[in-house]
Enzyme design. Structure first.
Site, PDB file in Angstrom:
ATOM      1  N   LYS A   1      36.185  72.154   0.375  1.00  0.00           N
ATOM      2  CA  LYS A   1      35.251  71.953  -0.727  1.00  0.00           C
ATOM      3  C   LYS A   1      34.137  72.994  -0.817  1.00  0.00           C
ATOM      4  O   LYS A   1      33.596  73.245  -1.894  1.00  0.00           O
ATOM      5  CB  LYS A   1      34.626  70.560  -0.621  1.00  0.00           C
ATOM      6  CG  LYS A   1      35.538  69.429  -1.054  1.00  0.00           C
ATOM      7  CD  LYS A   1      35.555  69.288  -2.559  1.00  0.00           C
ATOM      8  CE  LYS A   1      36.223  68.008  -3.008  1.00  0.00           C
ATOM      9  NZ  LYS A   1      36.091  67.767  -4.453  1.00  0.00           N
TER      10      LYS A   1
ATOM     11  N   ASP B   1      32.105  62.144  -1.858  1.00  0.00           N
ATOM     12  CA  ASP B   1      32.776  61.230  -0.942  1.00  0.00           C
ATOM     13  C   ASP B   1      32.754  61.785   0.476  1.00  0.00           C
ATOM     14  O   ASP B   1      33.245  61.142   1.399  1.00  0.00           O
ATOM     15  CB  ASP B   1      34.230  61.002  -1.384  1.00  0.00           C
ATOM     16  CG  ASP B   1      34.322  60.146  -2.637  1.00  0.00           C
ATOM     17  OD1 ASP B   1      33.745  59.056  -2.641  1.00  0.00           O
ATOM     18  OD2 ASP B   1      34.963  60.578  -3.604  1.00  0.00           O
TER      19      ASP B   1
END
Length: 399
Positions: A77, A120
């Site tokens: 990410k 998340d």
């Protein structure tokens, strides 16, 4: 392997056009990759060929891109967050990203900034890491039920981390409210009306991994993949990577399969309808990184136009993938893949073991000539749960 049936709803994309988006081209991906290459510690993550597993499953090649080895962050990410933050700063200070590195960016910032996001786990960790590298602040909000290990990983990077009592999508809205109130910059990987520039940069940043994979396949003598398996939360990674792959190989030449948990299958439902469908509720899935109920409109457009199939599957499919990758066959390398990372290979394993294996293989066009690319997007970001699945057999394949 035994024969057993797992819940896998597979829908053909009846809205496929093959239309490409110029925002997610090879040129855009290579610009992002050139920026990432200037960050200390950069190296392409491995692309592993699981040849023995491919022979067992009846395909020519299974290639797995292992993103657990990305900058020591155990997930892909940061590629999106770091690139978006760099682009944001270049725009603010009128700098050329092609001529800059993180170090020169850091020296160009004249006032302390705070970057805020909902996560998340992996995206927030990437934003926190980028903020720390640049000497800036980060405030990270997480939805209810977030694993403490993921919270601690963000806190160790010097960011504030607040777990809300809301689901992911409601937490995104709360983050936006708090950022507007406090004058923070929102670095979110989904888009909404009036907020598309930063999500576009994030998706372009994700395509670095696809550009690496294309080079790695070429070095292995592989002209192109025939199939790609991409997991989707809001669809930002899936859209950014598929946009790149279709630009390079052609949408009509690539069978692309988008996989989601059945408790948060907004992309699958959107694919069936041909228009965005939101999913609400707790979205209680072990695939925490995919527990998102509202598609990113930018990613959705690419997936609607270029994806071949949409899949909604039970959590046990991801758990099966974790065990298969962590306990390799023959001479294949072991890959530590987390819940959201392993679902693509889990789908292949679940198809192989299914009573209707031949029909499912035919539906996806899988045969002895298939070259399948999968992205293991994360490692054991929740190590306790990883051990419960792989060691203790949590979420078994057959009941």
């Amino acid at each position: 392997m035994s024969t057993f049936s797992m819940k896998m709803d597979i829908a053909d994309n009846h809205f496929f056009t093959g239309e490409h988006s110029s925002l997610f081209s090879r040129q855009q991906a290579q610009q992002a990759r050139q920026f990432h290459q200037k960050i200390a510690g950069y190296r392409p993550t491995p692309l592993y060929a699981l040849n023995d597993l491919a022979a067992l499953f009846g395909v020519h090649k299974i290639l797995v891109k292992d993103e657990s080895q990305r900058f020591g962050l155990n997930a892909f990410k940061m590629l999106g967050g770091s690139y978006a933050i760099a682009q944001l700063l270049c725009e603010k200070y009128q700098l050329d990203i092609n001529a800059l590195s993180f170090n020169t960016l850091k020296n160009s910032i004249k006032e302390k900034m705070t970057f805020a996001t909902t996560t998340d786990g992996n995206h927030g960790r990437g934003v926190a890491w980028a903020a720390k590298q640049l000497g800036q602040n980060a405030v990270i909000y997480m939805p209810k039920g977030s694993a403490q290990e993921r919270v601690d990983a963000i806190l160790r990077l010097g960011a504030q981390c607040i777990v809300t009592d809301m689901n992911y999508d409601d937490t995104v809205r709360f983050t936006l409210q708090m950022a507007q109130k406090n004058g923070w910059e929102v670095v979110q990987d989904t888009a909404w009306e009036g907020y598309t520039k930063i999500p576009t940069w994030i998706m372009q940043g994700y395509a670095t991994l696809a550009d690496e994979a294309a080079d790695q396949m070429s070095s292995l003598g592989i002209a192109r993949p025939t199939h790609v398996l991409l997991q989707a939360g809001v669809g930002a990674m899936a859209g950014g990577v598929l946009g790149y792959l279709t630009n390079v190989y052609g949408a009509h030449e690539l069978t692309s399969v988008i996989v989601e948990p059945d408790q948060a299958d907004c992309i699958y439902r959107s694919g069936v309808k041909g228009d965005i469908v939101n999913v609400g509720g707790d979205m209680a899935t072990i695939m925490a990184g995919l527990a998102c109920g509202e598609p990113n409109p930018l990613g959705w457009e690419i997936l609607r136009n270029c994806a071949s199939h949409f899949v909604s599957c039970q959590d046990s499919v991801a758990a099966l993938g974790m065990r298969v990758l962590g306990n390799p066959l023959g001479n294949d390398p072991a890959i530590i893949s987390g819940e959201s990372g392993a679902v693509g290979v889990g789908l292949l394993a679940a198809i192989h073991c299914h009573p209707d294996r031949d029909a499912l293989m035919q539906k996806l066009g899988l045969d002895s000539h298939s070259v399948v690319l999968a992205i293991s997007t994360e490692g054991d970001t929740d190590a306790k749960h990883y051990r419960e699945v792989v060691w203790e057999g949590k979420h078994p394949a057959a009941r």
